[in-house]
Design a protein around this motif. Structure first.
Motif, PDB file in Angstrom:
ATOM      1  N   ILE A   1      -3.408  47.397  15.735  1.00 58.36           N
ATOM      2  CA  ILE A   1      -3.266  47.065  14.315  1.00 58.36           C
ATOM      3  C   ILE A   1      -2.034  47.740  13.708  1.00 58.36           C
ATOM      4  N   THR A   2      -1.469  47.052  12.768  1.00 55.03           N
ATOM      5  CA  THR A   2      -0.316  47.580  12.048  1.00 55.03           C
ATOM      6  C   THR A   2      -0.746  47.730  10.597  1.00 55.03           C
ATOM      7  N   ILE A   3      -0.614  48.927  10.081  1.00 57.13           N
ATOM      8  CA  ILE A   3      -1.025  49.122   8.697  1.00 57.13           C
ATOM      9  C   ILE A   3       0.161  48.893   7.774  1.00 57.13           C
ATOM     10  N   ASP A   4       0.159  47.718   7.171  1.00 54.06           N
ATOM     11  CA  ASP A   4       1.198  47.419   6.191  1.00 54.06           C
ATOM     12  C   ASP A   4       0.501  46.952   4.909  1.00 54.06           C
ATOM     13  N   ARG A   5       1.293  46.566   3.963  1.00 54.11           N
ATOM     14  CA  ARG A   5       0.730  46.204   2.677  1.00 54.11           C
ATOM     15  C   ARG A   5      -0.271  45.053   2.778  1.00 54.11           C
ATOM     16  N   ALA A   6       0.099  44.038   3.562  1.00 54.40           N
ATOM     17  CA  ALA A   6      -0.766  42.868   3.703  1.00 54.40           C
ATOM     18  C   ALA A   6      -2.115  43.259   4.306  1.00 54.40           C
ATOM     19  N   PHE A   7      -2.059  44.186   5.257  1.00 54.66           N
ATOM     20  CA  PHE A   7      -3.282  44.619   5.929  1.00 54.66           C
ATOM     21  C   PHE A   7      -4.206  45.354   4.946  1.00 54.66           C
ATOM     22  N   VAL A   8      -3.625  46.232   4.151  1.00 52.73           N
ATOM     23  CA  VAL A   8      -4.425  46.971   3.176  1.00 52.73           C
ATOM     24  C   VAL A   8      -4.961  46.026   2.086  1.00 52.73           C
ATOM     25  N   GLU A   9      -4.140  45.057   1.715  1.00 49.29           N
ATOM     26  CA  GLU A   9      -4.589  44.058   0.738  1.00 49.29           C
ATOM     27  C   GLU A   9      -5.793  43.280   1.267  1.00 49.29           C
ATOM     28  N   ARG A  10      -5.707  42.919   2.541  1.00 46.95           N
ATOM     29  CA  ARG A  10      -6.811  42.224   3.185  1.00 46.95           C
ATOM     30  C   ARG A  10      -8.064  43.108   3.143  1.00 46.95           C
ATOM     31  N   GLY A  11      -7.864  44.402   3.413  1.00 46.67           N
ATOM     32  CA  GLY A  11      -8.969  45.343   3.389  1.00 46.67           C
ATOM     33  C   GLY A  11      -9.581  45.437   1.998  1.00 46.67           C
ATOM     34  N   ARG A  12      -8.742  45.418   1.019  1.00 49.86           N
ATOM     35  CA  ARG A  12      -9.238  45.498  -0.349  1.00 49.86           C
ATOM     36  C   ARG A  12     -10.065  44.263  -0.714  1.00 49.86           C
ATOM     37  N   GLU A  13      -9.562  43.116  -0.271  1.00 52.75           N
ATOM     38  CA  GLU A  13     -10.271  41.871  -0.571  1.00 52.75           C
ATOM     39  C   GLU A  13     -11.648  41.886   0.090  1.00 52.75           C
ATOM     40  N   ARG A  14     -11.693  42.315   1.359  1.00 48.94           N
ATOM     41  CA  ARG A  14     -12.966  42.402   2.095  1.00 48.94           C
ATOM     42  C   ARG A  14     -13.868  43.485   1.490  1.00 48.94           C
ATOM     43  N   TYR A  15     -13.255  44.596   1.099  1.00 44.55           N
ATOM     44  CA  TYR A  15     -14.035  45.684   0.492  1.00 44.55           C
ATOM     45  C   TYR A  15     -14.712  45.190  -0.787  1.00 44.55           C
ATOM     46  N   ASP A  16     -13.928  44.530  -1.625  1.00 45.19           N
ATOM     47  CA  ASP A  16     -14.484  44.040  -2.882  1.00 45.19           C
ATOM     48  C   ASP A  16     -15.665  43.094  -2.621  1.00 45.19           C
ATOM     49  N   ALA A  17     -15.529  42.284  -1.558  1.00 48.18           N
ATOM     50  CA  ALA A  17     -16.569  41.294  -1.278  1.00 48.18           C
ATOM     51  C   ALA A  17     -17.807  41.914  -0.629  1.00 48.18           C
ATOM     52  N   PHE A  18     -17.612  42.892   0.251  1.00 48.31           N
ATOM     53  CA  PHE A  18     -18.738  43.364   1.062  1.00 48.31           C
ATOM     54  C   PHE A  18     -19.230  44.780   0.765  1.00 48.31           C
TER      55      PHE A  18
ATOM     56  N   ARG B   1     -11.252  43.439  13.211  1.00 47.84           N
ATOM     57  CA  ARG B   1      -9.956  43.615  12.555  1.00 47.84           C
ATOM     58  C   ARG B   1     -10.131  43.862  11.059  1.00 47.84           C
ATOM     59  N   ASP B   2     -11.012  43.064  10.427  1.00 46.23           N
ATOM     60  CA  ASP B   2     -11.256  43.251   9.002  1.00 46.23           C
ATOM     61  C   ASP B   2     -11.923  44.604   8.717  1.00 46.23           C
ATOM     62  N   ARG B   3     -12.740  45.086   9.653  1.00 48.16           N
ATOM     63  CA  ARG B   3     -13.353  46.405   9.458  1.00 48.16           C
ATOM     64  C   ARG B   3     -12.256  47.470   9.393  1.00 48.16           C
ATOM     65  N   TRP B   4     -11.264  47.351  10.292  1.00 46.01           N
ATOM     66  CA  TRP B   4     -10.154  48.311  10.274  1.00 46.01           C
ATOM     67  C   TRP B   4      -9.349  48.170   8.987  1.00 46.01           C
ATOM     68  N   ALA B   5      -9.211  46.940   8.514  1.00 44.26           N
ATOM     69  CA  ALA B   5      -8.484  46.731   7.257  1.00 44.26           C
ATOM     70  C   ALA B   5      -9.226  47.427   6.113  1.00 44.26           C
ATOM     71  N   ILE B   6     -10.547  47.354   6.147  1.00 43.89           N
ATOM     72  CA  ILE B   6     -11.348  48.025   5.114  1.00 43.89           C
ATOM     73  C   ILE B   6     -11.197  49.544   5.231  1.00 43.89           C
ATOM     74  N   VAL B   7     -11.209  50.043   6.474  1.00 38.02           N
ATOM     75  CA  VAL B   7     -11.016  51.492   6.661  1.00 38.02           C
ATOM     76  C   VAL B   7      -9.676  51.910   6.047  1.00 38.02           C
ATOM     77  N   ALA B   8      -8.646  51.092   6.309  1.00 40.70           N
ATOM     78  CA  ALA B   8      -7.317  51.412   5.771  1.00 40.70           C
ATOM     79  C   ALA B   8      -7.345  51.427   4.241  1.00 40.70           C
ATOM     80  N   TYR B   9      -8.018  50.451   3.658  1.00 44.23           N
ATOM     81  CA  TYR B   9      -8.087  50.395   2.191  1.00 44.23           C
ATOM     82  C   TYR B   9      -8.881  51.580   1.631  1.00 44.23           C
ATOM     83  N   LEU B  10      -9.957  51.915   2.359  1.00 47.20           N
ATOM     84  CA  LEU B  10     -10.769  53.052   1.918  1.00 47.20           C
ATOM     85  C   LEU B  10      -9.935  54.338   1.931  1.00 47.20           C
ATOM     86  N   ARG B  11      -9.108  54.483   2.973  1.00 43.93           N
ATOM     87  CA  ARG B  11      -8.223  55.640   3.048  1.00 43.93           C
ATOM     88  C   ARG B  11      -7.227  55.614   1.883  1.00 43.93           C
ATOM     89  N   ALA B  12      -6.725  54.418   1.582  1.00 38.55           N
ATOM     90  CA  ALA B  12      -5.781  54.288   0.461  1.00 38.55           C
ATOM     91  C   ALA B  12      -6.455  54.680  -0.849  1.00 38.55           C
TER      92      ALA B  12
END
Ligand code: HEC
Length: 240
Positions: free
Chosen positions: A116-133, A193-204
């Motif tokens: 995984i590459t943590i970039d803005r799009a990835f964190v944004e994806r994490g945020r979207e999934r976080y908000d939903a789940f 992959r989305d779980r990792w995106a959520i982890v990244a957003y949570l860290r952010a």
């Protein structure tokens, strides 16, 4: 050929291109002389059909087992055979334990999987999934004050406590995957992959909220953001 013209005119009748009373039709249904050859042909073909049916019946009725049926043939009494040990479904080879289980050498991973590459799009994806789940329980900013909690569900801990700031990434991944205490496992709804995106957003979120400000200033900021919020939302967002 003798039959060809009659066939053609019959289909024309069927398509309504020839009047129904056209003489051609009477070759099939008409009385007396015309009908004899047809009867003979019908008789022959029905005999043929019967003979054919006799052959195919044996194949149709061979002993066979249906899905989920029991069987005395196998020791486990099932007709269906389990896949051979070690069978991997297409796309199901999950060798990357770091990526799929959040572990490295049997320990919860403190690093991010290579894949995984943590970039803005990835964190944004994490945020979207976080908000939903997650946000309905954990709150949009992660303080453990989501709408479900407001209605009586046990409050989860805030993400902004030292212990959760210090847990390895793999711990958060694992909690999403397997649940914890009263938190349900979400692995059936969120891809690895989305779980990792959520982890990244949570860290952010954790980084974004971990700002040392004095309480008076914090209260002022909170009051200011409260005014801008839409009714019912209840929480501000860390990165807006
Ligand atoms: C139905 C409500 C609910 C949802 C949805 C939910 N959680 Fe939780 N979560 C909880 C509760 C309750 C706890 C506290 C569990 C306990 O300690 O018994 C918790 C605990 C946690 C913890 C802390 C674990 C620890 O070590 O104390 C993390 C991290 C976490 N959740 C992340 C998430 C993430 C990320 C999502 C979304 C993918 C999510 N949760 C979705 C209710 C929820």
């Amino acid at each position: 050929m003798h039959h060809a013209p009659a066939k053609t005119s019959a289909s024309l009748v069927a398509r309504g291109q020839v009047p129904r009373e056209a003489p051609a039709r009477r070759w099939y249904y008409g009385a007396a002389p015309g009908q004899q050859p047809l009867h003979a042909a019908l008789l022959v073909s029905s005999l043929l059909l019967l003979a054919l049916a006799g052959c195919s019946q044996e194949m149709d009725e061979q002993p066979r087992l249906e899905v989920y049926e029991t069987s005395e043939f196998f020791e486990d009494g099932l007709a269906m055979r389990p896949p051979v040990e070690g069978t991997v479904p297409r796309g199901g080879l999950r060798l990357d334990v770091h990526f799929f289980e959040g572990k490295v050498g049997g320990q919860l991973a403190t690093s991010w999987p290579d894949d995984i590459t943590i970039d803005r799009a990835f964190v944004e994806r994490g945020r979207e999934r976080y908000d939903a789940f997650c946000s309905m329980c954990h709150g949009l900013a992660g303080y453990g004050d989501g709408t479900v909690v407001a209605r009586g569900f046990p409050a989860p801990p805030s993400y902004h406590i030292d212990r959760l700031r210090e847990v390895p990434h793999g711990h958060i991944y694992d909690v999403i995957t397997n649940g914890l205490g009263r938190m349900p496992r979400l692995s059936d709804r969120i891809t690895p992959r989305d779980r990792w995106a959520i982890v990244a957003y949570l860290r952010a979120m954790q980084i974004g909220q971990h700002v040392e400000v004095d309480d008076r200033l914090r209260a002022e900021v909170e009051r200011a953001t409260a005014v801008e919020k839409s009714p019912g939302d209840g929480k501000g967002r860390p990165h807006e």
